[in-house]
Design an enzyme around this catalytic site. Structure first.
Site, PDB file in Angstrom:
ATOM      1  N   CYS A 198     -13.876 -27.226   9.434  1.00 32.61           N
ATOM      2  CA  CYS A 198     -12.650 -26.628   8.897  1.00 32.61           C
ATOM      3  C   CYS A 198     -11.574 -27.697   8.710  1.00 32.61           C
ATOM      4  CB  CYS A 198     -12.148 -25.531   9.843  1.00 32.61           C
ATOM      5  SG  CYS A 198     -10.644 -24.704   9.270  1.00 32.61           S
ATOM      6  N   HIS A 215      -6.036 -20.780  11.755  1.00 37.17           N
ATOM      7  CA  HIS A 215      -7.446 -21.111  11.493  1.00 37.17           C
ATOM      8  C   HIS A 215      -8.158 -19.970  10.765  1.00 37.17           C
ATOM      9  CE1 HIS A 215     -11.591 -22.288  11.892  1.00 37.17           C
ATOM     10  NE2 HIS A 215     -11.833 -21.095  12.401  1.00 37.17           N
ATOM     11  N   ASP A 243       0.847  -1.186   0.000  1.00 40.95           N
ATOM     12  CA  ASP A 243       0.000   0.000   0.000  1.00 40.95           C
ATOM     13  C   ASP A 243       0.886   1.241   0.000  1.00 40.95           C
ATOM     14  OD1 ASP A 243       0.913   0.213   2.588  1.00 40.95           O
ATOM     15  OD2 ASP A 243      -0.962  -0.419   3.514  1.00 40.95           O
ATOM     16  N   ASP A 284      -8.084  -7.123   1.005  1.00 39.88           N
ATOM     17  CA  ASP A 284      -7.095  -7.327   2.064  1.00 39.88           C
ATOM     18  C   ASP A 284      -7.685  -6.818   3.358  1.00 39.88           C
ATOM     19  OD1 ASP A 284      -5.395  -4.788   3.319  1.00 39.88           O
ATOM     20  OD2 ASP A 284      -6.483  -4.296   1.488  1.00 39.88           O
ATOM     21  N   CYS A 311      -8.220 -26.897   8.538  1.00 39.24           N
ATOM     22  CA  CYS A 311      -6.912 -26.329   8.858  1.00 39.24           C
ATOM     23  C   CYS A 311      -6.162 -27.195   9.879  1.00 39.24           C
ATOM     24  CB  CYS A 311      -7.059 -24.900   9.387  1.00 39.24           C
ATOM     25  SG  CYS A 311      -7.551 -24.769  11.126  1.00 39.24           S
TER      26      CYS A 311
END
Length: 370
Positions: free
Chosen positions: A304, A335, A93, A266, A306
């Protein structure tokens, strides 16, 4: 050009679209969420772990890297990719949002912004040209034009001046930027004022940037107002260029942004709330540090895939966080990033399969927002 972008498929019931962003460090499938590595590091995670959870492209912060370790040092190390050992695409940025968020510590003129470092109080100066010099030294695949981000709420007149300054600074950035292996995106401003937004979009589109950020949203305005701005702004943006909604990362906003035609996102939200012991689940946020999970031996989110959910329980992760063990916030961060990045994978699959609207409705019906 340093990058190229092509739209692969457009949804028939919304403005959602699949795309491919080609960069010097690889191809990014869009819509994409970029984990934030403010100081050349996604907090608590190695680059390998970021890749494992599905990260394709990361964001780093010009303001913070300018203050430490300094852009000259990063350039001496071989550029940001080599310095942080991330071999995928990077976006930096402009530093504008951080500078303007300093409030009374900064002073704005048409030439640039004088501000005081939040680290040692020293007086510093950013201009469009300086922002370009820093970002060219960092060497990310995508740099952002230096802009003025008005706060919310903000008067019409203040927003008008900030928007005009953003347009002027965009021209200066384009004139000064000369790194051939780095793309420069413009940033559309205008607050929540329709005429200013559309004027900004028209003026920046005429400059021919290879991509466009949408700045000045998710800065405190109600979500329905953000969606209203996107509804009229995105059709006014170049359809063949990537559209980047800056600073947005909650699951509901990602889905609503994609539905309106956003390609890139983002946000620090997934990693920030992870450090506070809060995680995303299919049913909404879960504060795992709460006492009710002390004897809960189920995963953070049973659905999930993960590393944290496959190996550890809520009770164990709560224990780690309460004991101030760094592994606790590493697991919640892993996670949360996997949750958001998997959501983006599901979104891309749904667009490809012509059932995005159904997928969006089903997810939001179950996901409880704040």
């Amino acid at each position: 050009m340093a990058i190229s972008f092509k739209v692969i498929k457009e949804d028939t019931e919304s403005r959602a679209r699949l795309g491919q962003l080609e960069t010097p460090h690889g191809t990014v499938q869009t819509p994409v969420f970029m984990p934030v590595g403010t100081q050349a590091s996604v907090k608590t995670m190695t680059p390998h772990e970021v890749s494992q959870v599905g990260g394709e492209m990361v964001l780093s912060n010009t303001y913070h890297l300018y203050l430490r370790p300094g852009h000259e040092l990063v350039a001496e190390a071989g550029g940001l990719h080599r310095f942080m050992r991330w071999d995928g695409p990077i976006l930096t940025d402009s530093g504008g949002f951080q500078v303007f968020s300093l409030g009374p510590l900064r002073r704005i003129t048409d030439e640039g912004v004088t501000f005081r470092s939040h680290i040692d109080g020293s007086e510093l100066f950013f201009s469009p040209e300086i922002s370009m010099d820093i970002q060219m030294a960092l060497g990310a695949d995508v740099a952002m034009a230096f802009d003025e981000c008005p706060p919310y709420p903000c008067s019409y007149e203040e927003t008008r001046k900030a928007t005009e300054r953003t347009t002027s600074w965009a021209r200066r950035c384009l004139k000064h930027h000369n790194r051939k292996d780095q793309a420069l995106f413009g940033i559309i401003q205008g607050g929540v004022h329709r005429d200013l937004r559309l004027k900004s979009a028209a003026e920046l589109s005429a400059m021919g940037f290879p991509g466009y950020g949408i700045g000045g949203l998710s800065v405190g305005e109600p979500k329905p107002l953000m969606y209203e701005v996107l509804d009229y702004l995105i059709p006014a943006m170049p359809g063949e260029k990537p559209r980047y909604l800056m600073g947005v990362g909650s699951p509901d906003c990602l889905l609503e942004g994609v539905a309106r035609g956003v390609d890139m996102f983002d946000c620090v939200l997934p990693t920030r709330i992870a450090r506070n012991g809060t995680v995303f689940t299919r049913d909404g946020k879960l504060v795992v540090r709460n006492a009710e999970y002390a004897r809960d031996f189920s995963p953070l989110d049973p659905e999930c895939d993960c590393y944290a959910c496959r190996n550890f329980t809520r009770a164990y992760i709560r224990h780690l966080i309460k004991a101030n063990e760094v592994l606790g916030i590493r697991l919640t961060t892993i996670h949360n990033l996997r949750f958001v990045l998997r959501l983006m994978e599901d979104i891309r699959t749904a667009i490809a399969g012509n059932h995005f609207s159904e997928m969006k409705t089903k997810f939001l019906r179950r996901f409880k927002t704040d």
